[in-house]
Design an enzyme around this catalytic site. Structure first.
Site: not given
Ligand code: BTN
Length: 329
Positions: A120, A190, A327
């Site tokens: 992406r 990921k 975060r």
């Protein structure tokens, strides 16, 4: 002698001497050595074990279109437009795009390696041979682009369903369509990514090329090159990933069933499943995109697939595109 042939000879994970590899392939030992270097340069960790010869640190299965077909329920296999395995493509999605109008619905391309794998936002997708899966599928829709909002999120759900069908747990979804490992209950490295590209008429009909990259087995070098925390399915499955052909078959079966469900029900049919696997829910988020930078708490997705973020004043903001990071608490 091609690198694919050498990888197939080493696929069992047993050591083989340069001499026996050369005899099997009918080439010189120098030709074997050259292909060892080609595969190593592409990220395959071939070890040299002195007199024992060359070996892979684990066994692997070469992708095989005929075998994948036999692993599909016959009713699903009949619906496929094409099912092809290539040793090398620039990108499975680019190849489907080039075929354009002549490609039939549910055409599926897989490649052992991609020379220009695309992620992406113009990012590169590292695609070493033999380790992971790179797959693209074409699906046509009578509806226009608007009805396809949420399609890439639905594909995330479809990939998770395919993993669950092989008893692989421990993964979740990061909006819009990253597949992440769950580490200590939080979003981890990921595991895979999804790239959906639309073409055709805005009001319909249109076509979606759905590209899926799934990390089955990452090497330390790949972890280092990834540029972000990465994980692989081997880690979720106790060290050994599922058979690559079986994983491909599960993905393809999931895509045929899931995309037909999407055509019928839209993203509404996937919202509940997405919610169950939403790793951003309740997490402190940092968002960046056309709306600037801001923070908030993940509050799920709506029926179109837009991310809902709870702001400090208690209001909800709906995000259609952008980058999200979690975060640190
Ligand atoms: C992402 O950035 O997370 C999306 C990655 C999508 C990668 C897959 S691999 C198969 C297909 N071919 C490509 O060039 N890209 C997609």
């Amino acid at each position: 002698m091609q690198p694919a042939q050498l990888l197939a000879m080493l696929a069992a994970g047993e050591p083989l001497s340069g001499t026996s590899l050369a005899e099997q392939a009918g080439v010189t030992r120098a030709a074997i050595w050259k292909q060892v270097e080609v595969l190593r340069a592409r990220g395959v960790p071939i070890e040299a074990r002195g007199a024992a010869g060359y070996r892979l640190p684990w066994s692997l299965q070469m992708l095989d279109a005929k075998l994948i077909r036999t692993m599909l329920p016959p009713t699903l296999a009949r619906r496929l437009g094409a099912l092809e395995v290539h040793w090398e493509l620039d990108s499975t999605s680019s190849e489907l795009q080039r075929r354009g109008a002549v490609a039939k619905d549910f055409s599926v391309l897989l490649a052992e390696t991609q020379t220009a794998g695309r992620g992406r936002r113009g990012r590169k997708w590292l695609s070493p041979p033999g380790l992971n899966l790179y797959l693209s599928c074409l699906k046509r829709f009578e509806s226009g682009f608007a009805a396809l909002s949420g399609l890439s999120l639905a594909v995330g759900v479809i990939v998770l369903r395919a993993m669950e069908s092989l008893d692989i747990a421990g993964a979740g979804l990061k909006w819009p369509n990253d597949l992440l490992a769950i580490e200590d209950g939080r979003p981890g490295g990921k595991l895979g990514g999804i790239l959906v590209e639309l073409s055709g008429e805005y009001q319909g009909p249109c076509a979606a090329i759905i590209g899926i990259g799934l990390n089955l087995r990452l090497t330390p070098a790949l972890h280092a090159q990834a540029g972000q925390p990465a994980s692989d399915i081997a880690a979720l499955a106790g060290g050994t990933p599922p058979d690559r052909n079986r994983m491909a078959a599960a993905l393809i079966a999931g895509l045929v069933e899931g995309l037909e469900q999407f055509e019928r029900d839209g993203f509404a049919g996937f919202v509940a499943d997405y919610g169950r696997h939403d790793l951003l829910h309740g997490q402190p988020l940092q968002l960046s995109g056309s709306l600037g930078m801001f923070g908030g708490i993940g509050a799920g997705v709506d029926h179109r697939g837009a991310l809902q973020v709870r702001l400090a004043d208690g209001s909800l903001r709906s995000i259609d595109s952008g980058d999200v990071t979690v975060r640190r608490a």
